[in-house]
Scaffold this motif. Sequence first.
Motif, short mmCIF file in Angstrom:
data_model
loop_
_atom_site.label_atom_id
_atom_site.label_comp_id
_atom_site.label_asym_id
_atom_site.label_seq_id
_atom_site.Cartn_x
_atom_site.Cartn_y
_atom_site.Cartn_z
N ARG A 13 0.81 -1.22 0.08
CA ARG A 13 -0.22 -0.05 0.10
C ARG A 13 0.79 1.42 -0.07
N ASN A 14 2.18 1.38 0.62
CA ASN A 14 3.01 2.32 0.56
C ASN A 14 3.85 2.52 -0.84
N ARG A 15 3.54 1.79 -1.59
CA ARG A 15 4.39 1.55 -2.89
C ARG A 15 3.63 2.63 -3.95
N LEU A 16 4.17 2.96 -4.77
CA LEU A 16 3.75 3.82 -5.86
C LEU A 16 2.47 3.03 -6.55
N PRO A 17 1.29 3.58 -6.40
CA PRO A 17 0.04 2.77 -6.87
C PRO A 17 0.02 2.60 -8.38
N GLU A 18 1.00 3.75 -9.38
CA GLU A 18 1.03 3.58 -10.69
C GLU A 18 1.72 2.62 -11.10
N MET A 19 2.79 1.99 -10.18
CA MET A 19 3.60 1.06 -10.49
C MET A 19 2.92 -0.49 -10.00
N ALA A 20 2.07 -0.49 -9.19
CA ALA A 20 1.61 -1.52 -8.58
C ALA A 20 1.59 -2.79 -9.42
N LYS A 21 0.64 -2.36 -10.74
CA LYS A 21 0.30 -3.31 -11.68
C LYS A 21 1.51 -4.10 -12.26
N LEU A 22 2.55 -3.36 -12.45
CA LEU A 22 3.84 -3.91 -13.02
C LEU A 22 4.38 -4.77 -12.10
N LYS A 23 4.41 -4.45 -10.69
CA LYS A 23 5.02 -5.41 -9.83
C LYS A 23 4.10 -6.54 -9.71
N TYR A 24 2.59 -6.49 -9.63
CA TYR A 24 2.01 -7.77 -9.78
C TYR A 24 2.19 -8.56 -11.26
N SER A 230 11.38 -4.68 -5.24
CA SER A 230 11.33 -2.99 -5.33
C SER A 230 10.58 -2.24 -6.22
N ILE A 231 9.61 -2.97 -7.20
CA ILE A 231 9.07 -2.37 -8.12
C ILE A 231 7.91 -1.74 -7.37
N GLY A 232 7.83 -0.21 -7.46
CA GLY A 232 6.96 0.40 -6.85
C GLY A 232 7.57 1.54 -5.83
N VAL A 233 8.81 1.17 -5.44
CA VAL A 233 9.50 2.12 -4.64
C VAL A 233 10.18 3.22 -5.68
N LYS A 234 9.97 4.35 -5.20
CA LYS A 234 10.68 5.43 -5.85
C LYS A 234 12.03 5.33 -6.19
N ARG A 235 12.35 5.43 -7.64
CA ARG A 235 13.84 4.88 -7.99
C ARG A 235 14.18 5.76 -9.14
N TYR A 236 15.19 6.71 -9.20
CA TYR A 236 15.64 7.47 -10.20
C TYR A 236 17.02 7.30 -10.98
N LEU A 237 17.24 7.51 -12.21
CA LEU A 237 18.42 7.61 -12.54
C LEU A 237 18.71 9.00 -13.07
N ILE A 238 19.80 9.35 -12.71
CA ILE A 238 20.53 10.64 -12.95
C ILE A 238 21.64 10.70 -13.96
N LEU A 239 21.56 11.56 -15.16
CA LEU A 239 22.66 11.54 -15.90
C LEU A 239 23.58 12.74 -15.71
#
Length: 413
Positions: A13-24, A230-239
């Motif tokens: 529930r505390n993961r990004l809901p936009e990414m929940a489907k991808l994790k499941y 970790s899908i749904g955790v906020k994670r960024y790549l910075i160039l």
Amino acid sequence: MSALSDELKAFNRNRLPEMAKLKYEAMTENAFRFFRGTCHLFYQRLSGVKGFPRSPLTWICGDLHLENFGSYKGNNKLVYFDLNDFDEAVLAPAIWEVIRLVTSIFIAFDALDIDQGQAQSIASLFVNTYAATLLTGKAVSIDPRTSKGILNEFLKKAEKSTYREVLEKRTENKGSKVVLSLKHERHFKLKKALKSQLEEHITQWIRKSNDGPYNYKVKDAVFRLAGTGSIGVKRYLILLKSTNVKEKYLIVDMKQSFPSSLEPYLKAGQPNWPNQAERIIAVQKRMQNVYPSLLSTTEFRGEDYVIQELQPVKDTLEFKMIKDRYRDIYQVVDDMAVLTSSAQLRSGGMNGSAITDELKEFASRVGAWRQPVLDYALNYAAEVKADYKEFVKEFGDKVYDNQYHMSNTVEVD
């Protein structure tokens, strides 16, 4: 709706809901992928077992399985093979780490259609080598100079990897600029305001942090999708681009930190960490022989993150590529057992973890706990297969669909 789906929804529930489907969706791939995404269930059930053999407290990575070992370049510029995921790391019974890895052998081998007789032999090998290494009292590391067989080939190939290969996979030219590619299936566009804040934050991190790279400036940022749990955790790549060397780039990974999923089931007191990111990197530095470049922490928008360099050499050895090569599997799992016990020896005596003599005494009693470990792991593997079957059915019945839009906060476009 089943108790299983209630449990999975509550945990995520505390993961990004936009990414929940991808994790499941990722967890429907096979039982091993499901196992990787349900670490909390494993410890919930294990912690409730009565009369299980006792073991000394050690630092454990918490989510040890066959794909949480891999290659990486240390901050000394040398390539190593070691445990490489510490998001769940805590002080816990040493035997917990062993049971999770052995369980992963049974589940992964079944998913790969490897004979279960071989799985039994490899599981026994892991336990025996783990105990034998503890008995030596000496932690070892594995690099291209000390590795053997398939692992030596794997690490020598990793040694030859270049940053250009990373840039070719992760970036593209946009006019005269180099940017992170949105054509990459695991990159997502950030909303303008978030991207601006993130780029400014990393600019300040470079200027002020002793752990940051010198003489670089921020050029681009994207949301990154990686892993399973970790899908749904906020994670960024910075160039980042060098201000001193022409056309020299660096990519930094910034991953949100949560409390360990083992936390509700721990009886041992834990250190009073400043935050969850500090817990993760502190235990990583204790357990690994040499830790990766730029490993550090930061706070962004009131949340804690682990920062490290995205490397060309960071990779896992895929068992599906060697599933018909028993001798190679034997050697790799034997090395994994050596590394598991070495990590516990290396971090011994810190904040209440067992000293070497206690670990050696535990290993000397392997005859008393080897079979209970193997039996529990085999039985739990069967539970996972049953859970996975139920999960796939409910996923197909769209039981999880109502979790996809739990929040109005949208992190990615």
